[in-house]
Every structure is written in structure tokens, then in C-alpha cells.
Design a protein around this motif. Structure first.
Motif, PDB file in Angstrom:
ATOM      1  N   HIS A   1      30.113  -8.894 -17.077  1.00 36.78           N
ATOM      2  CA  HIS A   1      29.198  -8.839 -18.220  1.00 36.78           C
ATOM      3  C   HIS A   1      29.881  -8.303 -19.474  1.00 36.78           C
ATOM      4  CE1 HIS A   1      29.258  -4.810 -16.915  1.00 36.78           C
ATOM      5  NE2 HIS A   1      28.299  -4.398 -17.676  1.00 36.78           N
TER       6      HIS A   1
ATOM      7  N   PRO B   1      34.688   0.409 -14.238  1.00 33.29           N
ATOM      8  CA  PRO B   1      33.951   0.750 -13.023  1.00 33.29           C
ATOM      9  C   PRO B   1      34.922   1.022 -11.878  1.00 33.29           C
ATOM     10  CG  PRO B   1      32.947  -1.130 -14.110  1.00 33.29           C
ATOM     11  CD  PRO B   1      34.221  -0.841 -14.846  1.00 33.29           C
TER      12      PRO B   1
ATOM     13  N   GLU C   1      31.419   2.310 -25.081  1.00 31.18           N
ATOM     14  CA  GLU C   1      31.897   2.726 -23.753  1.00 31.18           C
ATOM     15  C   GLU C   1      33.132   1.917 -23.402  1.00 31.18           C
ATOM     16  OE1 GLU C   1      32.750   4.685 -21.372  1.00 31.18           O
ATOM     17  OE2 GLU C   1      30.679   5.350 -21.521  1.00 31.18           O
TER      18      GLU C   1
ATOM     19  N   ARG D   1      27.820 -11.012 -11.564  1.00 32.92           N
ATOM     20  CA  ARG D   1      27.351 -11.470 -12.872  1.00 32.92           C
ATOM     21  C   ARG D   1      28.428 -12.342 -13.542  1.00 32.92           C
ATOM     22  NH1 ARG D   1      25.141  -6.011 -15.561  1.00 32.92           N
ATOM     23  NH2 ARG D   1      26.759  -5.124 -14.246  1.00 32.92           N
TER      24      ARG D   1
ATOM     25  N   ALA E   1      16.827  -4.996 -25.035  1.00 31.45           N
ATOM     26  CA  ALA E   1      16.811  -3.680 -24.365  1.00 31.45           C
ATOM     27  C   ALA E   1      17.145  -2.563 -25.358  1.00 31.45           C
ATOM     28  CB  ALA E   1      17.783  -3.664 -23.191  1.00 31.45           C
TER      29      ALA E   1
ATOM     30  N   GLU F   1      25.686   3.402 -27.289  1.00 25.62           N
ATOM     31  CA  GLU F   1      26.920   3.197 -26.512  1.00 25.62           C
ATOM     32  C   GLU F   1      27.067   1.745 -26.050  1.00 25.62           C
ATOM     33  OE1 GLU F   1      27.733   5.846 -23.317  1.00 25.62           O
ATOM     34  OE2 GLU F   1      28.217   7.501 -24.673  1.00 25.62           O
TER      35      GLU F   1
HETATM   36  N1  LIG Z   1      29.571  -0.625 -17.122  1.00 25.17           N
HETATM   37  C1  LIG Z   1      30.655  -0.420 -17.820  1.00 25.17           C
HETATM   38  O1  LIG Z   1      31.634   0.005 -17.288  1.00 25.17           O
HETATM   39  C2  LIG Z   1      30.694  -0.694 -19.299  1.00 25.17           C
HETATM   40  C3  LIG Z   1      31.907  -0.577 -19.973  1.00 25.17           C
HETATM   41  C4  LIG Z   1      31.940  -0.821 -21.316  1.00 25.17           C
HETATM   42  C5  LIG Z   1      30.775  -1.186 -21.975  1.00 25.17           C
HETATM   43  N2  LIG Z   1      29.604  -1.309 -21.309  1.00 25.17           N
HETATM   44  C6  LIG Z   1      28.402  -1.680 -22.053  1.00 25.17           C
HETATM   45  O2  LIG Z   1      27.418  -0.668 -21.876  1.00 25.17           O
HETATM   46  C7  LIG Z   1      26.110  -1.265 -21.853  1.00 25.17           C
HETATM   47  C8  LIG Z   1      25.395  -0.913 -20.574  1.00 25.17           C
HETATM   48  O3  LIG Z   1      26.123  -1.455 -19.478  1.00 25.17           O
HETATM   49  P1  LIG Z   1      25.826  -1.020 -17.974  1.00 25.17           P
HETATM   50  O4  LIG Z   1      26.833  -1.722 -17.139  1.00 25.17           O
HETATM   51  O5  LIG Z   1      25.704   0.465 -17.879  1.00 25.17           O
HETATM   52  O6  LIG Z   1      24.395  -1.693 -17.780  1.00 25.17           O
HETATM   53  P2  LIG Z   1      23.398  -1.622 -16.534  1.00 25.17           P
HETATM   54  O7  LIG Z   1      23.011  -3.025 -16.229  1.00 25.17           O
HETATM   55  O8  LIG Z   1      23.954  -0.789 -15.445  1.00 25.17           O
HETATM   56  O9  LIG Z   1      22.099  -0.902 -17.168  1.00 25.17           O
HETATM   57  C9  LIG Z   1      22.108   0.423 -17.646  1.00 25.17           C
HETATM   58  C10 LIG Z   1      20.724   1.031 -17.534  1.00 25.17           C
HETATM   59  O10 LIG Z   1      19.850   0.512 -18.523  1.00 25.17           O
HETATM   60  C11 LIG Z   1      18.548   0.499 -17.996  1.00 25.17           C
HETATM   61  N3  LIG Z   1      17.698  -0.355 -18.829  1.00 25.17           N
HETATM   62  C12 LIG Z   1      17.624  -1.710 -18.839  1.00 25.17           C
HETATM   63  N4  LIG Z   1      16.754  -2.107 -19.787  1.00 25.17           N
HETATM   64  C13 LIG Z   1      16.254  -1.002 -20.377  1.00 25.17           C
HETATM   65  C14 LIG Z   1      15.295  -0.746 -21.405  1.00 25.17           C
HETATM   66  N5  LIG Z   1      14.675  -1.757 -22.019  1.00 25.17           N
HETATM   67  N6  LIG Z   1      15.041   0.534 -21.751  1.00 25.17           N
HETATM   68  C15 LIG Z   1      15.675   1.559 -21.122  1.00 25.17           C
HETATM   69  N7  LIG Z   1      16.567   1.393 -20.137  1.00 25.17           N
HETATM   70  C16 LIG Z   1      16.860   0.124 -19.769  1.00 25.17           C
HETATM   71  C17 LIG Z   1      18.782   0.014 -16.593  1.00 25.17           C
HETATM   72  O11 LIG Z   1      17.696   0.344 -15.754  1.00 25.17           O
HETATM   73  C18 LIG Z   1      20.034   0.785 -16.200  1.00 25.17           C
HETATM   74  O12 LIG Z   1      19.730   2.023 -15.631  1.00 25.17           O
HETATM   75  C19 LIG Z   1      26.323  -2.760 -22.061  1.00 25.17           C
HETATM   76  O13 LIG Z   1      26.233  -3.048 -23.440  1.00 25.17           O
HETATM   77  C20 LIG Z   1      27.759  -2.951 -21.579  1.00 25.17           C
HETATM   78  O14 LIG Z   1      28.351  -4.082 -22.167  1.00 25.17           O
HETATM   79  C21 LIG Z   1      29.560  -1.054 -19.984  1.00 25.17           C
END
Ligand SMILES: NC(=O)c1ccc[n+]([C@@H]2O[C@H](COP(=O)([O-])OP(=O)(O)OC[C@H]3O[C@@H](n4cnc5c(N)ncnc54)[C@H](O)[C@@H]3O)[C@@H](O)[C@H]2O)c1
Length: 378
Positions: free
Chosen positions: A224, A122, A118, A289, A54, A75
Motif C-alpha cells: 500500500h 514493518p 512515517e 494488498r 479516512a 503522519e
Molecule cells: N505501515 C507502515 O509501515 C507505513 C509506513 C509509511 C507510511 N505509512 C502510511 O501511514 C498511513 C497509515 O498506514 P497503516 O499501515 O498504519 O494503516 P492501517 O491500515 O494499519 O490503519 C491504521 C489505523 O487506522 C484506523 N482507521 C481507519 N480508518 C479510520 C478512520 N476513518 N478514523 C480513524 N481511524 C481509522 C484503522 O482502524 C487502523 O487502526 C498510510 O497513509 C500509510 O501510507 C505506513
């Protein structure tokens, strides 16, 4: 996000205001911009390595619209070295543009690259987005300062400019720290059971030591982040990560141990009626997940045990299981397994559990009984 259908508190209203005010436009392809943020999923692939497809797809989508002086910020949580590889991918797609070198200078009018991991929790994302400290990892000279300009607009916490490898490692270290410490708590729970000692009481007493802070045991580690990111740290340096790998193994084994306890409890009945409380990967979310509770339920179903599930957040249960209201399902059960200590379960009447065989790794029923001053029957 913590899963499909999840609604971050306050986000809908904020989004509606930004859209109505014309400050946010949503489209399916990247547009020219001074800053490009990549925050796409980075799950675990075969062989316990990061699946960066991705991130690569996002880079390929951004490349055509990049202009000299733009800043690309990653991020997503990624293995150490990914920001450098991202720069190389963008440079290959845009040989007409200049890119910085890690530790080196940034050529004039180059595209800047940074990793700003990040850290939000959540459920508290909007607050933490503003108030958390952030590491800002630049690729070449000036990249961190360039990226920090964007974050300074909304972050009240400290912005800590560092090298991109440092930022990548720091993020992975944070989650591996949690995993290793949870593994210790889970191992202590197994040892306590072996010695006939109440693990939670032992941990509470040990934590009275001024320099001891043992976490809570449970049914394993899911989600995740914490269950996944330690592998990103170990994947390219297996020999240097024995503790991290052992912690993963310890935490991954917990669901099997809990499933065995439930199986043993059910073996006391000719036709056991089993109720499992919770399916999500942690309390008060609907995200399943990498959920250890889900792994436990699937194991029991595969062994032919009928399972009734109660989870106020998760509406879809695995095939073969039945979803019911908690009070009703507990009343009808012989064996009750508390897999996720959702807050809603804490207010259940402890008398509901009277006469049941209870498997309760998180200690929820014991705590509820204590609070209600009800003698313990489990
Ligand atoms: N959610 C959190 O609170 C959190 C905290 C720390 C770190 N992270 C990290 O941040 C990253 C994203 O996590 P998330 O929970 O927001 O993920 P998520 O599963 O909610 O996805 C985020 C967005 O990415 C989009 N997406 C998926 N594949 C894509 C592509 N090929 N091109 C463009 N957009 C695409 C999805 O449609 C979605 O809108 C991960 O690496 C995660 O480990 C997340």
C-alpha cells in the motif's frame, strides 16, 4: 500495519506494559490532548487519486475537542497540499479557533499543524521509530518546532524541520524513487530475456561498477506504499510526471508478463499441474494488498488453470485455488512458479525442482541450487 492478523515483533509486549502501567488508554473517540496524531490509511481511489476520506473523518472527529495551542500532526502519506486543506477543514469546523497560514505567521494561541510522514519498515517498526531521521513539516511559523517537541521524546535520529509541502513531497519522492528504480530493473529483466541473457547475472556484473546500483527484478510492485504513492505525486501534475507514470505502467505490466510465461509453461502439458510459491506482496509478510502475485494467480484461475498455492504467511487463498505445503505441492507439480521469494522457500531442497518446468523471476531456485552446489535443471 502490513495487513490483518500481522504482529509487529515486540509490539505486543510493549503494548501490554504500557496498558498495565496506565500510560496508554484506548477509546473509540478522540479526547482533549496537547497532541493529536492522524495515522489512518490513504489508499488509491478511482482515477488513481488519493482517497483521503479516512483523514477527513479523523479531522472531523478531532475538531470538537481541539483547544487553543493544541498540535495536530498528520503522519499518513498524502498528496502535496493536504496539510493545508486539513487546516482549512478544521478551521471551518472550529471558527472560534485561530489557525496558521502556510509560510505566514502563527496567530497567538493558534492550533498548530504539521505533517510528519512515517518511514518505518514493518517488521522493524519499533527500532526504526526511534532511530530513523524524520522530516517535520510545519504549516506556519513555529508549527514544526511545536511538533518536534513530541518526537524529541522518543526519536534518536535527526528531526529535520521544514515546510509542510516539503515534507509531503519528500515522503512521496522516497517511494516514487523506489518504484522508478524497480521499474528499471524489471525493464532490464524483460530486455535480457529478449536477448537471451541472464538478467540477474547481468545486474550483478553491472553493480560491480562503483556508481551503479541496480535493484532486483521481480513479479511487479505491490503493497500500500510503493505501488500507490507515486500516483499521489502525479495526480495533480500529470504532464510533469512522465517518468513516474511510465514506471507505474512498467511495474503494473510485470504480473501480466509473468502470467503469460506461466501460461506458456503450462501449455506444454495436456492437464498441467501448477504450483505457485507465494501470494503476499513481498517476501516474509502476510500482506496481500496490491499483491502482484495475487494478480497473477487470479488471472490464471480466471483462464481456467487449476492453481495450488504455498505461502507460509497467507492463510486465505482466492476462490478456486488450493493451499498446500510447499514440498508436497512442488513434488506433485508439472510447473512451479516462484512468485514471492519468502525466506522459507530458500531452504527448500533444490532437488525438489528436478524435472519441473520452473518460472522463477526472482531467481530463488537458481540461487538455492548454486548454494547447495546442485547442478541446475531449470
Ligand atoms: N505501515 C507502515 O509501515 C507505513 C509506513 C509509511 C507510511 N505509512 C502510511 O501511514 C498511513 C497509515 O498506514 P497503516 O499501515 O498504519 O494503516 P492501517 O491500515 O494499519 O490503519 C491504521 C489505523 O487506522 C484506523 N482507521 C481507519 N480508518 C479510520 C478512520 N476513518 N478514523 C480513524 N481511524 C481509522 C484503522 O482502524 C487502523 O487502526 C498510510 O497513509 C500509510 O501510507 C505506513
Amino acid at each position: 500495519s502490513p495487513g490483518p492478523g500481522y504482529r509487529e515483533p515486540g509490539l505486543d509486549a510493549l503494548l501490554a506494559r504500557a496498558l498495565a502501567g496506565g500510560r496508554l488508554r484506548v477509546q473509540s473517540a478522540p479526547a482533549p490532548a496537547a497532541f493529536h496524531l492522524i495515522a489512518v490509511p490513504t489508499p488509491l481511489a478511482e482515477g488513481r487519486r488519493a482517497d483521503l476520506s479516512a483523514v477527513e473523518a479523523a479531522a472531523d472527529a478531532i475538531a470538537p475537542v481541539l483547544r487553543p495551542g493544541d498540535t495536530v500532526i498528520l503522519e499518513s502519506t498524502v498528496p502535496v497540499g493536504t496539510t493545508e486543506r486539513l487546516a482549512m477543514r478544521l478551521a471551518a469546523a472550529r471558527p472560534d479557533l485561530a489557525f496558521p497560514l502556510r509560510g505566514g505567521g502563527s496567530p497567538p494561541a493558534c492550533v498548530h499543524l504539521a505533517h510528519v510522514p512515517e518511514r518505518v519498515l514493518p517488521g522493524r517498526a519499533l527500532h526504526e521509530l526511534v532511530h530513523n531521521d524524520r522530516v517535520v513539516g510545519g504549516l506556519g511559523a513555529g508549527c514544526a518546532a511545536q511538533a518536534a517537541q513530541l518526537y524529541r521524546a522518543f526519536v534518536r535520529g535527526a528531526l529535520m524541520p521544514v515546510d509542510c509541502r516539503m515534507a509531503e513531497l519528500v515522503k512521496l519522492a522516497e517511494n516514487a524513487f523506489r518504484d522508478v528504480n524497480i521499474a528499471f530493473a524489471n525493464e532490464l529483466a524483460a530486455l535480457s530475456a529478449r536477448f537471451g541473457v541472464d538478467a540477474r547475472a547481468a545486474i550483478a556484473l553491472a553493480n560491480r561498477h562503483p556508481r551503479v546500483d541496480i535493484l532486483s527484478p521481480g513479479v511487479g510492485v505491490g503493497g500500500h506504499c510503493v505501488a500507490v504513492d507515486p500516483w499521489f505525486l502525479a495526480q495533480d501534475a500529470q504532464d510533469a510526471a512522465p517518468l513516474i507514470r511510465a514506471a507505474r505502467a512498467v511495474n503494473d505490466a510485470v504480473p501480466w508478463r509473468v502470467a503469460a510465461q506461466i501460461r506458456a509453461a503450462c501449455a506444454r502439458f495436456a492437464a498441467p499441474r501448477l504450483t505457485c510459491l507465494g501470494l503476499a506482496y513481498k517476501p516474509d509478510v502476510e500482506d496481500v494488498r496490491e499483491s502482484p502475485a495475487m494478480a497473477i494467480v487470479r488471472t490464471l484461475l480466471a483462464e481456467g488453470l487449476p492453481v495450488v498455492i504455498c505461502d507460509p504467511f497467507v492463510s486465505e487463498v482466492p476462490e478456486g485455488a488450493v493451499r498446500r505445503d510447499a514440498a508436497e505441492a512442488i513434488t506433485a507439480a508439472d510447473v512451479v512458479a516462484v512468485l514471492v521469494p519468502h525466506t522459507a522457500f530458500r531452504t527448500l531442497d533444490p532437488l525438489l525442482f528436478a524435472g519441473k518446468v520452473v518460472v522463477d523471476p526472482s531467481g530463488l531456485v537458481r540461487q538455492a541450487a548454486r548454494q547447495a552446489d546442485t547442478p541446475l535443471f531449470v
